[in-house]
Design a protein around this motif. Structure first.
Motif, mmCIF file in Angstrom:
data_model
loop_
_atom_site.group_PDB
_atom_site.id
_atom_site.type_symbol
_atom_site.label_atom_id
_atom_site.label_comp_id
_atom_site.label_asym_id
_atom_site.label_seq_id
_atom_site.Cartn_x
_atom_site.Cartn_y
_atom_site.Cartn_z
ATOM 1 N N CYS A 88 2.312 -31.576 -45.314
ATOM 2 C CA CYS A 88 3.290 -31.227 -44.273
ATOM 3 C C CYS A 88 3.234 -29.739 -43.948
ATOM 4 N N GLY A 89 3.082 -28.915 -44.997
ATOM 5 C CA GLY A 89 2.971 -27.474 -44.757
ATOM 6 C C GLY A 89 1.738 -27.128 -43.939
ATOM 7 N N PHE A 90 0.624 -27.790 -44.256
ATOM 8 C CA PHE A 90 -0.611 -27.546 -43.503
ATOM 9 C C PHE A 90 -0.459 -27.990 -42.050
ATOM 10 N N LEU A 91 0.078 -29.203 -41.841
ATOM 11 C CA LEU A 91 0.260 -29.711 -40.482
ATOM 12 C C LEU A 91 1.229 -28.841 -39.697
ATOM 13 N N TYR A 92 2.279 -28.358 -40.392
ATOM 14 C CA TYR A 92 3.241 -27.493 -39.707
ATOM 15 C C TYR A 92 2.591 -26.180 -39.300
ATOM 16 N N SER A 93 1.767 -25.613 -40.204
ATOM 17 C CA SER A 93 1.103 -24.346 -39.885
ATOM 18 C C SER A 93 0.131 -24.499 -38.723
ATOM 19 N N LYS A 94 -0.443 -25.700 -38.570
ATOM 20 C CA LYS A 94 -1.366 -25.964 -37.473
ATOM 21 C C LYS A 94 -0.645 -26.421 -36.207
ATOM 22 N N GLY A 95 0.671 -26.574 -36.288
ATOM 23 C CA GLY A 95 1.438 -26.918 -35.100
ATOM 24 C C GLY A 95 1.469 -28.389 -34.739
ATOM 25 N N TYR A 96 1.075 -29.278 -35.668
ATOM 26 C CA TYR A 96 1.017 -30.701 -35.326
ATOM 27 C C TYR A 96 2.404 -31.283 -35.046
ATOM 28 N N PHE A 97 3.442 -30.687 -35.615
ATOM 29 C CA PHE A 97 4.793 -31.182 -35.362
ATOM 30 C C PHE A 97 5.362 -30.620 -34.056
ATOM 31 N N ASN A 98 4.621 -29.738 -33.411
ATOM 32 C CA ASN A 98 5.096 -29.109 -32.179
ATOM 33 C C ASN A 98 4.286 -29.539 -30.960
ATOM 34 N N ILE A 99 3.450 -30.550 -31.119
ATOM 35 C CA ILE A 99 2.639 -31.022 -29.995
ATOM 36 C C ILE A 99 3.518 -31.817 -29.027
ATOM 37 N N ILE A 100 3.515 -31.416 -27.757
ATOM 38 C CA ILE A 100 4.226 -32.163 -26.719
ATOM 39 C C ILE A 100 3.339 -33.281 -26.192
ATOM 40 N N THR A 101 2.098 -32.935 -25.859
ATOM 41 C CA THR A 101 1.159 -33.933 -25.353
ATOM 42 C C THR A 101 -0.255 -33.412 -25.519
ATOM 43 N N ARG A 102 -1.205 -34.332 -25.489
ATOM 44 C CA ARG A 102 -2.615 -33.974 -25.469
ATOM 45 C C ARG A 102 -3.291 -34.849 -24.425
ATOM 46 N N SER A 103 -4.230 -34.263 -23.720
ATOM 47 C CA SER A 103 -4.878 -34.988 -22.634
ATOM 48 C C SER A 103 -6.366 -34.652 -22.620
ATOM 49 N N THR A 104 -7.188 -35.671 -22.394
ATOM 50 C CA THR A 104 -8.639 -35.506 -22.340
ATOM 51 C C THR A 104 -9.129 -35.833 -20.940
ATOM 52 N N SER A 105 -10.104 -35.077 -20.467
ATOM 53 C CA SER A 105 -10.658 -35.298 -19.135
ATOM 54 C C SER A 105 -11.288 -36.677 -19.044
ATOM 55 N N PRO A 106 -11.417 -37.227 -17.837
ATOM 56 C CA PRO A 106 -11.997 -38.576 -17.688
ATOM 57 C C PRO A 106 -13.374 -38.742 -18.309
ATOM 58 N N ASP A 107 -14.218 -37.685 -18.267
ATOM 59 C CA ASP A 107 -15.564 -37.808 -18.843
ATOM 60 C C ASP A 107 -15.618 -37.337 -20.297
ATOM 61 N N GLY A 108 -14.482 -36.901 -20.854
ATOM 62 C CA GLY A 108 -14.421 -36.493 -22.248
ATOM 63 C C GLY A 108 -14.997 -35.120 -22.538
ATOM 64 N N SER A 109 -15.312 -34.332 -21.510
ATOM 65 C CA SER A 109 -15.942 -33.022 -21.719
ATOM 66 C C SER A 109 -14.931 -31.908 -21.985
ATOM 67 N N ALA A 110 -13.664 -32.148 -21.740
ATOM 68 C CA ALA A 110 -12.640 -31.113 -21.921
ATOM 69 C C ALA A 110 -11.339 -31.774 -22.380
ATOM 70 N N SER A 111 -10.502 -30.965 -23.002
ATOM 71 C CA SER A 111 -9.213 -31.472 -23.467
ATOM 72 C C SER A 111 -8.160 -30.387 -23.340
ATOM 73 N N CYS A 112 -6.939 -30.819 -23.266
ATOM 74 C CA CYS A 112 -5.815 -29.895 -23.116
ATOM 75 C C CYS A 112 -4.702 -30.347 -24.054
ATOM 76 N N MET A 113 -4.182 -29.416 -24.840
ATOM 77 C CA MET A 113 -3.100 -29.727 -25.769
ATOM 78 C C MET A 113 -1.933 -28.781 -25.497
ATOM 79 N N VAL A 114 -0.736 -29.339 -25.408
ATOM 80 C CA VAL A 114 0.447 -28.562 -25.066
ATOM 81 C C VAL A 114 1.412 -28.572 -26.248
ATOM 82 N N TYR A 115 1.889 -27.386 -26.645
ATOM 83 C CA TYR A 115 2.838 -27.226 -27.743
ATOM 84 C C TYR A 115 4.170 -26.713 -27.188
#
Length: 277
Positions: A90-117
């Motif tokens: 939990c400490g590791f995930l918290y330090s990496k911000g996994y509990f603060n992720i609002i959304t994640r989105s990947t481009s249609p061809d999978g070449s790019a991604s966007c993660m929002v905290y």
């Protein structure tokens, strides 16, 4: 008192070899004839079975007690290790911000991604952090932090070239940003729309008859993502006072291509009439 009683009273001394020879001979002769006394003598000389039974029972109790202690010790050790593992994870995930992720989105061809905290996970400031990664820049990522904005949505162009990010400020003004997955950069679309609207003939209501460009901060145009027209053109709805409409904006040319506008009181059921809508 019978002779057996006398012999049985003497047997302990006989076993310990404390009796005289005469007594020993007497006891020996009686033992040969009396089965009861003979069994009593045998038991006194060899009480092994009972001793073994008692010792086995005590040993069994000791083993069971030791097993219970071992099980409790193993249980507490395993529980402690599990709890420690959970806390570390939990400490590791918290330090990496996994509990603060609002959304994640990947481009249609999978070449790019966007993660929002929901905050800047590097400094833990309040706001919205956008992390944008693409194949064109494998060694790094584009990071955008906006203070006091709340996330609205993300939308990709069909060719995966552009990602449109939308957020709303505390004063209810929508911020639009176009993330370029090929060049790993972004543009403030709402500011570009302000500049284009100030110079466009489609927005004559912004001009007061003077040659000076209109003050867009004064008019406070509100924009909202509507749809993609094609891979290079995005449709943005706008609202300013009594005016509503939809803008077709070309990202490459950074110019307004077309506007469908109306006054609110004239058409409250307004629907854009741009081609393809």
């Amino acid at each position: 008192m019978t002779k057996c009683d006398i012999i049985q009273d003497l047997l302990p001394l006989y076993v310990d070899r404390l009796t005289s020879e005469t007594t020993n001979e007497m006891i020996g002769q009686h033992i040969k004839q009396c089965e009861t006394c003979r069994k009593q003598l045998a038991y006194m000389q060899n009480p092994v079975d009972e001793i073994n039974i008692l010792e086995n029972q005590d040993l069994k109790k000791a083993l069971l007690k030791q097993q219970r202690k071992r099980r409790r010790r193993l249980f507490f050790t395993a529980a402690s290790a599990l709890l420690l593992g959970i806390l570390i994870t939990c400490g590791f995930l918290y330090s990496k911000g996994y509990f603060n992720i609002i959304t994640r989105s990947t481009s249609p061809d999978g070449s790019a991604s966007c993660m929002v905290y929901d905050r800047n996970i590097d400094t833990w400031e309040e706001g919205t952090l956008i992390r944008f990664q693409s194949d064109s820049k494998p060694d790094g990522e584009l990071m955008i932090f906006d203070d006091h904005y709340r996330f609205n949505n993300i939308s990709w162009s069909s060719d995966s070239h552009y990602c449109l990010y939308s957020a709303t400020s505390t004063d209810n003004r929508t911020m639009l940003r176009i993330l370029d997955s090929k060049n790993n950069s972004y543009i403030n679309l709402d500011r570009l729309l302000d500049e284009a609207a100030a110079q466009s003939e489609y927005f004559d209501f912004l001009h007061t008859g003077t040659a000076a460009p209109p003050d867009m901060d004064y008019y406070n145009m509100h924009y909202r993502f509507y749809d993609w027209y094609d891979n290079d053109n995005v449709l943005i709805s706008y609202h300013c006072g009594e005016h509503n409409g939809v803008i077709q904006y070309n990202i490459k040319e950074k110019a307004i291509q077309k506007v469908d506008s109306t006054k609110v009181e004239e058409r409250r059921d307004f629907k854009p009439e741009l081609p393809g809508l």
